[in-house]
Write an enzyme that holds these catalytic residues in place. Structure first.
Site, mmCIF file in Angstrom:
data_model
loop_
_atom_site.group_PDB
_atom_site.id
_atom_site.type_symbol
_atom_site.label_atom_id
_atom_site.label_comp_id
_atom_site.label_asym_id
_atom_site.label_seq_id
_atom_site.Cartn_x
_atom_site.Cartn_y
_atom_site.Cartn_z
ATOM 1 N N ASP A 84 34.719 50.323 57.219
ATOM 2 C CA ASP A 84 34.663 49.817 58.578
ATOM 3 C C ASP A 84 35.929 50.277 59.281
ATOM 4 O OD1 ASP A 84 33.718 48.030 60.743
ATOM 5 O OD2 ASP A 84 35.544 46.937 60.251
ATOM 6 N N ASN A 469 36.469 44.730 8.147
ATOM 7 C CA ASN A 469 35.919 44.407 9.469
ATOM 8 C C ASN A 469 36.846 43.464 10.231
ATOM 9 O OD1 ASN A 469 33.586 45.009 11.082
ATOM 10 N ND2 ASN A 469 33.006 42.857 10.908
#
Length: 639
Positions: A84, A469
């Site tokens: 704008d 993990n």
């Protein structure tokens, strides 16, 4: 979901191969279940949200507030920025710079009182009165409050000698007809002292106001408007627009009653041109956006000529002509034609709030990810539907901020670049973390599957798989989220969400990385088997090698293109260093007396440790060498 399906299939394959190879059923069941748990990074949702939250915090330090987590992701994919003009590209500090009437053309300078005195004498006082009366400006504590345009007009009238407050009191407003989409001008009716009837003041888009005029004020005479006069006024309007000025037409009429009826039979008073200079940083902003693969489109309510001049000043199309589309042309386009026009048009002029919304939707339908900036109430709908709505925080309205995803607290346009840089960095860090998790988890499956397919015992016990993990999936993956922006973050094209977080090319890269890691681990395991035979010693070789290789892989995951061994590699990341060192200490702790029985770990000799070091370090060197390294600052290929 994809990882769960993939891991389930692979683990079923591992179980089936093990059973066919004669492995104990119970042992293979435990291994398959452990692999299934290890293959899916259960911390991924927490890591994803944490990394996006880190991105929000970093953006806040740059005066950018992200109101939603997904705004961070979307910023990384933006390829069109709709701006704008007023208050965003410009400073939103209007001032009157020129006045043109039938007899006068006066360019006004803020610090030249002589010019203002000349304008006050030479120009009919109805002109200045109309600018004051046809407004909603009020004075509060010595300051004018209202729109930037109307404040500029009132201040100009005051400089020309109009006593604003006295005028507003002596000619109070009776009725008002505000400017609208269908009516690009404003009309007010006021009591007319010492005269019967009402003073009706009109200001608005020059052509539309002129079309409703039948007479013109020339000195003290009221003359009939001729075609040549109209053409001269329109030419003056074009000349002023070419200088990027905002131009308004001013007219009035004396009417017996306050009701407006049809706004016609007006008397033309003149043109007033206002300047709202571009922000100083705009000249640098547009090239940066273009380099980042982001096209800038200006949406403005100004006339076509003014919009074209602004587009040229902003450098939207370099030295080439800026393509501008006005509201009249826009309304006549079919949906298909509009989708085509948004691909090539640089500026859309005289657009209403509804048109802004329509343009954003058209861009999205064309496959673009759209960011929209705005500061006013009328920008709200477009800010809401844009992929990223960016509101001005300092001067913007509450509605604009409420409808947006991102708020620039300092209203600096450079903050848009900062926001996109951090958005891309946050999303890239999220991708790097996911790629790291997948490459390391895939390596666990590959090592196990390769050993079982070769008829060898499983190299890792279930407890070792779960420990690996735990060590490699959380802290290093989180620490990668603290990576600083890479030097070329704004030289890369935007992310394409349709390809997913992990596209085919990156999936190929991480499979390559996991194979290299699993290759080093398998080699170390085979050494253990050849020296010690089947048992805990060989498993210890595989366990230590794989864990260390995965921790070192987190260093390689810091950048997809810059090697950590290059002088101009990624900047230091103390969080990752701490995560790797801490995890490494915990891993070495599994070999301590009393603890090693839990993990099935045996003491290691010098040669064993040498093979573990080689099996974990060589994959890092290989993966770094395989990177598709781009030129970096200072390299010959740098532009």
């Amino acid at each position: 979901t994809q990882l769960a399906a993939l891991s389930s299939g692979v683990c079923a394959l591992v179980f089936a191969v093990g059973v066919v190879r004669g492995q104990p059923l119970t042992a293979m069941m435990n291994t398959a279940i452990s692999l299934a748990v290890a293959a899916v990074p259960e911390g991924l949702p927490a890591i994803s949200n944490s990394l996006l939250a880190i991105g929000i915090r970093r953006m806040r330090e740059k005066n950018v507030l992200a109101r939603h987590l997904d705004a961070i992701e979307n910023l990384g994919a933006i390829d069109v920025l709709c701006v704008d003009k007023t208050g965003t590209l410009t400073e939103n500090r209007m001032r009157v710079v020129e006045v043109r009437t039938a007899t006068e053309r006066i360019a006004l300078e803020a610090d030249d009182d002589r010019l203002w005195e000349q304008a006050a004498v030479a120009i009919d006082d109805r002109f200045w009165k109309t600018m004051v009366l046809c407004s909603e400006v009020q004075q509060e504590e010595g300051e004018w409050s209202g729109s930037a345009t109307e404040v500029a007009l009132v201040e100009a009238a005051a400089r020309a000698g109009v006593r604003v407050e006295a005028l507003q009191k002596s000619m109070p407003r009776k009725k008002i007809r505000a400017r609208s989409e269908a009516r690009p001008y404003m009309v007010t009716a006021h009591s007319y002292p010492r005269k019967k009837g009402y003073f009706q003041a009109v200001k608005g888009r020059p052509r539309q106001v002129l079309n409703r005029c039948t007479h013109i004020r020339k000195g003290k005479r009221r003359l009939r408007l001729t075609d040549s006069m109209r053409e001269q006024i329109l030419q003056d309007n074009r000349d002023l627009m070419d200088n990027s000025y905002r131009v308004l037409g001013v007219a009035w009429r004396h009417k017996e009653e306050a009701s407006f009826g049809k706004t016609e039979d007006l008397e033309w008073l003149g043109l007033v041109a206002m300047s709202d200079p571009l922000r100083p940083e705009v000249a640098d902003l547009i090239p940066q956006l273009q380099q980042a693969g982001i096209r800038t489109i200006i949406l403005t309510g100004d006339q076509v000529g003014t919009a074209r001049a602004i587009g040229r000043q902003a450098g939207l199309n370099g030295d080439s002509e800026v393509k501008v589309l006005g509201a009249d042309e826009l309304e006549q386009l079919s949906e298909g034609a509009l989708l085509e026009e948004v691909k090539h048009t640089h500026v859309f002029a005289r657009v209403s709030p509804a048109m802004k919304l329509k343009l954003v939707l058209a861009l999205q339908k064309s496959g673009h990810r759209v960011a929209m900036t705005g500061d006013g109430v009328n920008d709200g709908p477009a800010l809401r539907v844009a992929d990223v709505g960016i509101a001005m925080g300092a001067t913007g309205s509450d509605v604009a901020r409420g409808m947006s995803d991102v708020v620039l607290t300092d209203d600096r346009l450079q903050s848009i670049i900062d926001a996109m840089s951090h958005g891309r960095t946050s999303f890239a860090n999220l991708q790097k973390s996911i790629e790291y998790l997948l490459s390391t988890n895939f390596s666990e499956i590959q090592v196990t599957l390769a050993a079982i397919a070769a008829g060898l015992p499983t190299p890792l016990s279930p407890i070792q798989l779960l420990w690996i993990n735990l060590m490699t999936d959380v802290f290093p993956a989180l620490a990668i989220g603290f990576e600083a922006p890479e030097w070329d973050v704004l030289r890369q094209p935007p992310e394409e969400f349709k390809q997913g977080v992990i596209n085919k090319r990156r999936l190929k890269d991480l499979l390559q990385q996991s194979l290299v890691i699993s290759g080093g681990t398998t080699a170390s395991y085979l050494y253990g088997l050849s020296r010690y035979g089947v048992g805990k010693q060989a498993n210890t070789q595989a366990f230590m090698t794989l864990t260390l290789a995965q921790l070192l892989q987190s260093l390689s995951s810091r950048s997809r293109s810059s090697s950590i061994f290059r002088p101009k590699g990624p900047p230091p990341n103390p969080w990752l260093r701490a995560a790797v060192v801490g995890s490494l200490c915990l891993q070495l702790g599994t070999g301590l007396p009393g603890i090693r029985r839990i993990f099935g770990v045996t003491p290691l000799g010098p040669i064993d440790m040498a093979f573990i070091a080689a099996g974990s370090i060589i994959p890092l060197l290989v993966n770094e060498a395989l990177k598709k390294t781009d030129s970096e600052p200072g390299d010959p290929g740098d532009d």
